[in-house]
Design a protein around this motif. Sequence first.
Motif, short mmCIF file in Angstrom:
data_model
loop_
_atom_site.label_atom_id
_atom_site.label_comp_id
_atom_site.label_asym_id
_atom_site.label_seq_id
_atom_site.Cartn_x
_atom_site.Cartn_y
_atom_site.Cartn_z
N LEU A 31 0.82 -1.20 0.00
CA LEU A 31 0.00 0.00 0.00
C LEU A 31 0.87 1.27 0.00
CD1 LEU A 31 -2.69 -0.98 2.67
CD2 LEU A 31 -2.83 -1.21 0.18
N VAL A 32 0.26 2.37 -0.45
CA VAL A 32 0.91 3.67 -0.44
C VAL A 32 1.36 4.01 0.98
CG1 VAL A 32 0.50 6.14 -0.73
CG2 VAL A 32 -0.24 4.52 -2.51
N ARG A 33 0.58 3.63 1.96
CA ARG A 33 0.91 3.88 3.37
C ARG A 33 2.30 3.32 3.71
NH1 ARG A 33 -3.22 1.68 5.13
NH2 ARG A 33 -4.42 3.55 5.59
N THR A 34 2.61 2.14 3.22
CA THR A 34 3.90 1.51 3.47
C THR A 34 5.03 2.30 2.83
OG1 THR A 34 2.78 -0.64 3.49
CG2 THR A 34 5.18 -0.66 3.29
N ILE A 35 4.82 2.75 1.61
CA ILE A 35 5.84 3.55 0.92
C ILE A 35 6.11 4.83 1.71
CG2 ILE A 35 6.41 4.84 -1.17
CD1 ILE A 35 4.73 2.78 -2.73
N LEU A 36 5.04 5.50 2.12
CA LEU A 36 5.21 6.75 2.87
C LEU A 36 5.89 6.53 4.22
CD1 LEU A 36 1.96 8.83 2.26
CD2 LEU A 36 4.20 9.09 1.20
N SER A 37 5.58 5.42 4.87
CA SER A 37 6.20 5.17 6.18
C SER A 37 7.70 4.94 6.01
CB SER A 37 5.55 3.99 6.89
OG SER A 37 5.85 2.78 6.24
N ASP A 38 8.12 4.39 4.88
CA ASP A 38 9.54 4.17 4.62
C ASP A 38 10.25 5.44 4.15
OD1 ASP A 38 9.24 1.54 5.33
OD2 ASP A 38 9.26 0.77 3.28
N LYS A 39 9.61 6.18 3.26
CA LYS A 39 10.28 7.36 2.68
C LYS A 39 9.98 8.65 3.42
CE LYS A 39 8.66 9.70 -1.01
NZ LYS A 39 8.40 10.06 -2.36
N SER A 98 -3.28 0.60 -3.46
CA SER A 98 -2.18 -0.35 -3.66
C SER A 98 -1.20 0.21 -4.69
CB SER A 98 -2.73 -1.69 -4.17
OG SER A 98 -3.20 -1.55 -5.50
N VAL A 99 -0.01 -0.38 -4.71
CA VAL A 99 0.99 0.00 -5.70
C VAL A 99 0.44 -0.19 -7.11
CG1 VAL A 99 3.25 -0.64 -6.66
CG2 VAL A 99 2.98 -0.38 -4.20
N ASN A 100 -0.29 -1.28 -7.33
CA ASN A 100 -0.86 -1.54 -8.66
C ASN A 100 -1.89 -0.48 -9.05
OD1 ASN A 100 0.74 -3.78 -9.11
ND2 ASN A 100 -0.81 -5.23 -8.42
N GLU A 101 -2.70 -0.04 -8.10
CA GLU A 101 -3.68 1.01 -8.38
C GLU A 101 -2.98 2.31 -8.75
OE1 GLU A 101 -7.46 -0.16 -5.51
OE2 GLU A 101 -5.72 0.82 -4.61
N VAL A 102 -1.94 2.66 -8.00
CA VAL A 102 -1.20 3.88 -8.26
C VAL A 102 -0.50 3.80 -9.62
CG1 VAL A 102 0.76 5.28 -7.45
CG2 VAL A 102 -0.95 4.48 -5.84
N MET A 103 0.06 2.64 -9.93
CA MET A 103 0.68 2.45 -11.25
C MET A 103 -0.33 2.70 -12.36
SD MET A 103 3.20 -0.85 -10.74
CE MET A 103 3.28 -1.17 -12.47
N GLY A 104 -1.55 2.22 -12.17
CA GLY A 104 -2.60 2.42 -13.17
C GLY A 104 -2.94 3.89 -13.34
N ILE A 105 -3.08 4.60 -12.23
CA ILE A 105 -3.40 6.03 -12.29
C ILE A 105 -2.29 6.79 -13.02
CG2 ILE A 105 -3.69 8.14 -10.90
CD1 ILE A 105 -4.94 6.28 -8.70
N MET A 106 -1.04 6.48 -12.65
CA MET A 106 0.10 7.18 -13.24
C MET A 106 0.25 6.86 -14.73
SD MET A 106 2.92 6.83 -10.22
CE MET A 106 3.51 8.41 -9.62
N THR A 107 0.05 5.61 -15.08
CA THR A 107 0.18 5.20 -16.48
C THR A 107 -0.92 5.82 -17.33
OG1 THR A 107 1.21 3.13 -15.82
CG2 THR A 107 0.28 3.22 -18.04
N GLN A 108 -2.16 5.75 -16.86
CA GLN A 108 -3.28 6.29 -17.61
C GLN A 108 -3.16 7.80 -17.81
OE1 GLN A 108 -7.12 5.70 -15.80
NE2 GLN A 108 -8.19 5.94 -17.73
N GLY A 109 -2.75 8.52 -16.77
CA GLY A 109 -2.65 9.97 -16.86
C GLY A 109 -1.30 10.48 -17.31
N ARG A 110 -0.35 9.55 -17.46
CA ARG A 110 1.03 9.90 -17.83
C ARG A 110 1.65 10.87 -16.82
NH1 ARG A 110 2.08 9.88 -24.09
NH2 ARG A 110 4.02 10.51 -23.14
N PHE A 111 1.42 10.55 -15.53
CA PHE A 111 1.96 11.35 -14.43
C PHE A 111 3.21 10.68 -13.90
CE2 PHE A 111 -2.78 11.57 -13.53
CZ PHE A 111 -2.97 12.73 -14.26
N ARG A 112 4.16 11.47 -13.44
CA ARG A 112 5.35 10.94 -12.77
C ARG A 112 5.30 11.19 -11.27
NH1 ARG A 112 10.06 13.55 -16.10
NH2 ARG A 112 8.59 15.27 -16.05
N HIS A 113 4.35 12.01 -10.83
CA HIS A 113 4.22 12.34 -9.42
C HIS A 113 2.73 12.35 -9.05
CE1 HIS A 113 8.03 14.14 -10.73
NE2 HIS A 113 8.45 13.75 -9.55
N LEU A 114 2.42 11.80 -7.90
CA LEU A 114 1.04 11.72 -7.46
C LEU A 114 0.96 12.09 -5.98
CD1 LEU A 114 -1.63 10.80 -8.83
CD2 LEU A 114 -1.18 8.52 -7.96
#
Length: 143
Positions: A2-10, A88-104
């Motif tokens: 989950l995004v929560r895990t990424i944020l807790s690490d970074k 989830s990481v997969n959901e975020v990947m989908g959002i970024m890929t569809q919108g062509r975003f590098r930052h969310l």
Amino acid sequence: MLVRTILSDKGGDVVVISPDSTVDQAVSLLAEKKIGAIVVTRGDGRIAGILSERDIVRMLAADGAEALGKPVSKAMTAKVKVCHEDNSVNEVMGIMTQGRFRHLPVERDGKLAGIISIGDVVKRRIEEIEHEAEEIRNYIATA
């Protein structure tokens, strides 16, 4: 994962700028921090937009050097796609890929909680795949 895990690490530190700051100030901040985007926030911590290198290039192409003196609000992307800590990481990947975003930006209770980059997402996905492959190797070795 989950995004929560990424944020807790970074961490949840995000470079922000106000909508009335100048594009020149934003460019200096991008260079100083060695980042590709700045989240534009209002005084109350709510997300007003996001300003990326691409936004700045488009404004420079349209307005020339005069763009640097204009407010960030004129260059930013105002309709910002956001994610939440339970995505989830997969959901975020989908959002970024569809919108062509590098930052969310990550939003919690209507306010900025962090930011996820495509690098963060790819790194986590690779870690997940490597972990799954290791589990399969261990299963096969013990079977």
